[in-house]
Every structure is written in structure tokens, then in C-alpha cells.
Design a protein around this motif. Structure first.
Motif, PDB file in Angstrom:
ATOM      1  N   ASP A 206       0.825  -1.204   0.000  1.00 33.88           N
ATOM      2  CA  ASP A 206       0.000   0.000   0.000  1.00 33.88           C
ATOM      3  C   ASP A 206       0.862   1.258   0.000  1.00 33.88           C
ATOM      4  O   ASP A 206       0.560   2.234  -0.697  1.00 33.88           O
ATOM      5  CB  ASP A 206      -0.923   0.005   1.224  1.00 33.88           C
ATOM      6  CG  ASP A 206      -2.007  -1.054   1.145  1.00 33.88           C
ATOM      7  OD1 ASP A 206      -2.208  -1.604   0.038  1.00 33.88           O
ATOM      8  OD2 ASP A 206      -2.648  -1.337   2.172  1.00 33.88           O
TER       9      ASP A 206
ATOM     10  N   ARG B 181       0.837  14.918   5.870  1.00 28.97           N
ATOM     11  CA  ARG B 181       0.280  13.963   6.816  1.00 28.97           C
ATOM     12  C   ARG B 181      -0.762  14.696   7.642  1.00 28.97           C
ATOM     13  O   ARG B 181      -0.479  15.729   8.227  1.00 28.97           O
ATOM     14  CB  ARG B 181       1.374  13.396   7.721  1.00 28.97           C
ATOM     15  CG  ARG B 181       0.867  12.538   8.868  1.00 28.97           C
ATOM     16  CD  ARG B 181       2.023  12.098   9.735  1.00 28.97           C
ATOM     17  NE  ARG B 181       1.557  11.445  10.966  1.00 28.97           N
ATOM     18  CZ  ARG B 181       1.366  12.074  12.119  1.00 28.97           C
ATOM     19  NH1 ARG B 181       1.589  13.376  12.197  1.00 28.97           N
ATOM     20  NH2 ARG B 181       0.948  11.416  13.178  1.00 28.97           N
ATOM     21  N   SER B 182      -1.955  14.141   7.711  1.00 24.57           N
ATOM     22  CA  SER B 182      -3.027  14.802   8.438  1.00 24.57           C
ATOM     23  C   SER B 182      -2.986  14.437   9.917  1.00 24.57           C
ATOM     24  O   SER B 182      -2.231  13.545  10.338  1.00 24.57           O
ATOM     25  CB  SER B 182      -4.392  14.421   7.850  1.00 24.57           C
ATOM     26  OG  SER B 182      -4.672  13.060   8.116  1.00 24.57           O
TER      27      SER B 182
ATOM     28  N   ASN C 208      -5.017  12.804  11.645  1.00 19.97           N
ATOM     29  CA  ASN C 208      -5.458  11.426  11.928  1.00 19.97           C
ATOM     30  C   ASN C 208      -4.608  10.392  11.199  1.00 19.97           C
ATOM     31  O   ASN C 208      -5.083   9.336  10.788  1.00 19.97           O
ATOM     32  CB  ASN C 208      -6.932  11.256  11.569  1.00 19.97           C
ATOM     33  CG  ASN C 208      -7.238  11.689  10.144  1.00 19.97           C
ATOM     34  OD1 ASN C 208      -6.371  12.241   9.466  1.00 19.97           O
ATOM     35  ND2 ASN C 208      -8.449  11.456   9.698  1.00 19.97           N
ATOM     36  N   ASP C 209      -3.332  10.700  11.023  1.00 15.62           N
ATOM     37  CA  ASP C 209      -2.339   9.743  10.499  1.00 15.62           C
ATOM     38  C   ASP C 209      -2.661   9.262   9.094  1.00 15.62           C
ATOM     39  O   ASP C 209      -2.520   8.082   8.781  1.00 15.62           O
ATOM     40  CB  ASP C 209      -2.190   8.536  11.431  1.00 15.62           C
ATOM     41  CG  ASP C 209      -1.536   8.900  12.755  1.00 15.62           C
ATOM     42  OD1 ASP C 209      -1.008  10.016  12.854  1.00 15.62           O
ATOM     43  OD2 ASP C 209      -1.563   8.072  13.672  1.00 15.62           O
ATOM     44  N   LYS C 210      -3.063  10.164   8.230  1.00 12.97           N
ATOM     45  CA  LYS C 210      -3.324   9.826   6.835  1.00 12.97           C
ATOM     46  C   LYS C 210      -2.402  10.643   5.932  1.00 12.97           C
ATOM     47  O   LYS C 210      -2.095  11.802   6.234  1.00 12.97           O
ATOM     48  CB  LYS C 210      -4.786  10.112   6.466  1.00 12.97           C
ATOM     49  CG  LYS C 210      -5.803   9.262   7.218  1.00 12.97           C
ATOM     50  CD  LYS C 210      -7.220   9.606   6.804  1.00 12.97           C
ATOM     51  CE  LYS C 210      -8.237   8.804   7.592  1.00 12.97           C
ATOM     52  NZ  LYS C 210      -8.161   7.363   7.272  1.00 12.97           N
TER      53      LYS C 210
ATOM     54  N   VAL D  53      -2.300  12.655   2.764  1.00 16.68           N
ATOM     55  CA  VAL D  53      -3.372  13.337   2.048  1.00 16.68           C
ATOM     56  C   VAL D  53      -2.788  14.131   0.888  1.00 16.68           C
ATOM     57  O   VAL D  53      -1.796  14.855   1.038  1.00 16.68           O
ATOM     58  CB  VAL D  53      -4.161  14.273   2.990  1.00 16.68           C
ATOM     59  CG1 VAL D  53      -5.242  15.022   2.227  1.00 16.68           C
ATOM     60  CG2 VAL D  53      -4.780  13.474   4.123  1.00 16.68           C
TER      61      VAL D  53
ATOM     62  N   THR E 274      -7.339  11.054   0.365  1.00 15.26           N
ATOM     63  CA  THR E 274      -6.458  10.233   1.197  1.00 15.26           C
ATOM     64  C   THR E 274      -5.762   9.190   0.336  1.00 15.26           C
ATOM     65  O   THR E 274      -6.405   8.406  -0.361  1.00 15.26           O
ATOM     66  CB  THR E 274      -7.264   9.527   2.309  1.00 15.26           C
ATOM     67  OG1 THR E 274      -7.839  10.520   3.165  1.00 15.26           O
ATOM     68  CG2 THR E 274      -6.362   8.623   3.134  1.00 15.26           C
TER      69      THR E 274
ATOM     70  N   LEU F 176      -3.154   7.149   1.812  1.00 18.41           N
ATOM     71  CA  LEU F 176      -2.670   6.051   2.640  1.00 18.41           C
ATOM     72  C   LEU F 176      -3.031   6.313   4.096  1.00 18.41           C
ATOM     73  O   LEU F 176      -2.982   7.458   4.560  1.00 18.41           O
ATOM     74  CB  LEU F 176      -1.146   5.925   2.502  1.00 18.41           C
ATOM     75  CG  LEU F 176      -0.464   4.734   3.166  1.00 18.41           C
ATOM     76  CD1 LEU F 176      -0.915   3.433   2.530  1.00 18.41           C
ATOM     77  CD2 LEU F 176       1.056   4.870   3.074  1.00 18.41           C
ATOM     78  N   ASP F 177      -3.402   5.236   4.817  1.00 19.18           N
ATOM     79  CA  ASP F 177      -3.684   5.321   6.256  1.00 19.18           C
ATOM     80  C   ASP F 177      -2.446   4.917   7.059  1.00 19.18           C
ATOM     81  O   ASP F 177      -1.470   4.406   6.511  1.00 19.18           O
ATOM     82  CB  ASP F 177      -4.849   4.402   6.628  1.00 19.18           C
ATOM     83  CG  ASP F 177      -6.163   4.859   6.006  1.00 19.18           C
ATOM     84  OD1 ASP F 177      -6.417   6.075   6.007  1.00 19.18           O
ATOM     85  OD2 ASP F 177      -6.919   3.989   5.517  1.00 19.18           O
ATOM     86  N   ASN F 178      -2.529   5.132   8.374  1.00 15.90           N
ATOM     87  CA  ASN F 178      -1.477   4.708   9.317  1.00 15.90           C
ATOM     88  C   ASN F 178      -0.105   5.273   8.978  1.00 15.90           C
ATOM     89  O   ASN F 178       0.900   4.563   8.984  1.00 15.90           O
ATOM     90  CB  ASN F 178      -1.408   3.175   9.392  1.00 15.90           C
ATOM     91  CG  ASN F 178      -2.705   2.561   9.871  1.00 15.90           C
ATOM     92  OD1 ASN F 178      -3.341   3.088  10.780  1.00 15.90           O
ATOM     93  ND2 ASN F 178      -3.098   1.454   9.256  1.00 15.90           N
TER      94      ASN F 178
ATOM     95  N   VAL G 218       5.260   4.314   7.789  1.00 20.45           N
ATOM     96  CA  VAL G 218       3.912   3.760   7.926  1.00 20.45           C
ATOM     97  C   VAL G 218       3.956   2.608   8.926  1.00 20.45           C
ATOM     98  O   VAL G 218       4.956   1.887   9.034  1.00 20.45           O
ATOM     99  CB  VAL G 218       3.361   3.264   6.566  1.00 20.45           C
ATOM    100  CG1 VAL G 218       3.075   4.425   5.657  1.00 20.45           C
ATOM    101  CG2 VAL G 218       4.329   2.303   5.896  1.00 20.45           C
TER     102      VAL G 218
END
Length: 313
Positions: free
Chosen positions: A47, A209-210, A212-214, A216, A221, A223-225, A266
Motif C-alpha cells: 500500500d 500527513r493529516s 489522523n495519520d493519513k 493526504v 487520502t 494512505l492510512d497509518n 507507515v
């Protein structure tokens, strides 16, 4: 006389069996945990690589047909979201910030185009990239400076055409009529002017990086985490073609060969039985301590270097 197991022997056998089964279960459980960890790490890295491919493509295409006199890249070091960096790009190749990038180049069979109000342009198979009546365009010269005059031109008419390259090959073209005459030379690029995309105060696309750990890109978005995002900027200070000085803040790179180094951290979801081998993580100039929950997570640190070809001297 009948022989059999005494109660003591049965109990001893059960205890031995319990130990054997316990050992087997422990081994199987450890293997299962390791397999889960490996799978989560593989998904995590896959990812992240997809997200980094999009990021890298943006960096490679930043400043496409953007005037050299304006800065197409701006950045912030250790911003509001846990010390993460951000970078803003104007005229990125995906064209989202331009409402769909439309550009082409002037094709002509003479060395000059003098006082004309129509011209032949290269057309694209993707018709969304071609000009349409009502588009406002500008001509960019070899220094990516807006040609003045004519300044802004308004497309009044468009029809399909054909032109032939220097080898005699037929190529798809547009014959475009404009609202006023102009003079230029073949090969210059025409770009649709969308809103204030050629204004130095334009926002462009910001990658960050937002909270909430995304990861952006603009409002999307990728990617998460994402625990951290850092950029560094290298410059060829002595003109020998090698990047020899790196900084965490954006330098005045115009006139020098330069590069962008990007690093992304990540993390996975918490994994039972796993503990990260350090109490903190350091990326570029940023160090952050890991909480108890974060120490239960695997993490991948991915990095790369890009020299934006559109923004080199």
C-alpha cells in the motif's frame, strides 16, 4: 492375573500429554503470529509503495509548463501534525489542481508564425486534453515564461486537422482559432489557463500527513497509518552535476540543479507478541517517541530521491 495402568500412571501420562500438546500449541501459535506479522508487513509495504508512486509522479511532473519566473514548489518543515512536513506543488502532472490539464505545442511548416489568429496544434487521442472553444490559453516560451504579447488568448473555434512531421508522418492535429492575432515560433507550448494557476499566490496541490495519520493529497487520502512524512532538499552548489548539500528547508533552487528526498513512515495495527526494538523513531530532522500502543506496531520506512525535470535550470 489382569494387568493395567494404575491411577498414578494414568495421571503421569496425562501430564506428559498436556506438556506435549502445550508445546505443539505454542509452536503453532508462534508460527501463526509470525505469518500474520509477515502478511501485515507485506500489505503495509505494498500500500505504501502505491502511495509513494503517486507522490513520486507528482514530484516528477511538478511545474509542467509552469513559468520559471514563478516557484512551482513550496514546503513547510515540521508542521502542525506531529512534526510532519508538507509540500505544495503547482501544475502537477495529474492535473487535478488545474481542473484537467490541457496543453499542446505549435506545429507549423515554417520557421516563424507571424501575425496569425489561428494555428495548428498537436492533438491528443484523449480528447479531454484537447482545447475547446472558450478556453483561455497562454503561450510558454523556451524559458517557460508567458509570452507577452499576446498574453492571454481565447479559443474561438476548433476543428480536427492533420499535420506532417519532418519525416513525413501524418499526425493528429487541431486547427485552433483565437480572438486576436499573435506572432511566435513553432514548438512553443500552449497551456489552458485555469483560474489562477499561473498566479504565484495559487494554492496548488498540498501533500501532507493529516492529524489522523493519513497521507493526504489535496482532499484525497492516499494512505492510512502514516506516522511521519519528511522531505529534504538537495542542491548542486558547485555546478558539477552532483547534489552535494542537503537541507530540511526549501532552498532557493532556481538556477541550480536540485533534488527532493521524501521519506514516509507507515505502521501496522498492533500485533500481539511483537515489540518494536526502539523507544523512538528518527527521520531526517524529526524524532518522535513511541507510545506503548505504537511499540506493538511494525513499521516500514520508505524513501526515495527525485529531481523534478520540469524545474531544473
Amino acid at each position: 492375573m489382569r494387568k493395567g495402568l494404575t491411577l498414578v500412571e494414568v495421571l503421569v501420562s496425562l501430564v506428559i500429554l498436556a506438556f506435549v500438546l502445550g508445546a505443539v500449541f505454542t509452536i503453532l501459535n508462534l508460527q501463526s503470529v509470525k505469518a500474520t506479522q509477515a502478511q501485515r508487513t507485506a500489505v503495509l509495504q505494498t500500500d505504501a509503495q502505491v502511495a509513494l508512486t503517486l507522490l513520486k509522479w507528482d514530484l516528477l511532473c511538478a511545474g509542467l509548463a509552469y513559468p520559471k519566473t514563478l516557484k512551482a514548489v513550496t514546503s513547510g518543515n515540521n508542521g502542525a501534525y506531529g512534526g510532519a512536513d508538507f509540500i505544495s506543488l503547482k501544475a502537477a502532472g495529474l492535473g487535478f489542481e488545474l481542473g484537467g490539464l490541457r496543453h499542446s505545442w505549435l506545429a507549423h511548416d515554417t520557421s516563424q508564425i507571424i501575425n496569425v489568429d489561428s494555428a495548428t496544434l498537436r492533438a491528443w487521442a484523449d480528447t479531454n486534453m484537447n482545447f475547446t472553444p472558450g478556453d483561455t490559453v497562454v503561450i510558454i516560451d523556451q524559458d517557460r515564461t508567458v509570452l507577452e504579447p499576446p498574453g492571454e488568448l481565447v479559443v474561438e473555434s476548433v476543428r480536427l486537422d492533420t499535420f506532417y512531421d519532418i519525416w513525413g508522418n501524418a499526425m493528429l492535429a487541431q486547427r485552433v482559432g483565437f480572438d486576436k492575432p499573435f506572432s511566435t515560433i513553432p514548438g512553443y507550448i500552449l497551456v489552458r489557463k485555469y483560474g489562477s494557476c499561473f498566479d504565484d499566490t495559487a494554492t496548488g496541490i498540498t501533500i501532507q500527513r493529516s492529524v489522523n495519520d493519513k497521507l493526504v493529497r489535496g482532499g484525497d487520502t492516499l494512505l492510512d497509518n502514516v506516522e511521519d512524512l519528511q522531505f529534504a532538499y538537495g542542491v548542486d552548489t558547485d555546478g558539477n552535476g552532483v547534489i552535494d548539500a542537503w537541507s530540511d528547508d526549501m532552498p532557493d533552487w532556481r538556477g541550480q540543479k536540485w533534488a527532493i528526498r521524501y521519506t514516509l513512515v507507515v505502521s501496522s495495527r498492533p500485533i500481539g507478541g511483537y515489540e518494536y526494538p526502539a523507544d523512538s523513531v528518527t527521520v531526517e530532522d524529526h524524532t518522535y517517541a513511541l507510545t506503548f500502543d505504537q511499540k506493538k506496531r511494525r513499521r516500514a520506512v520508505l524513501s526515495g530521491v527525485v529531481m523534478p525535470p520540469n524545474l531544473q535550470p
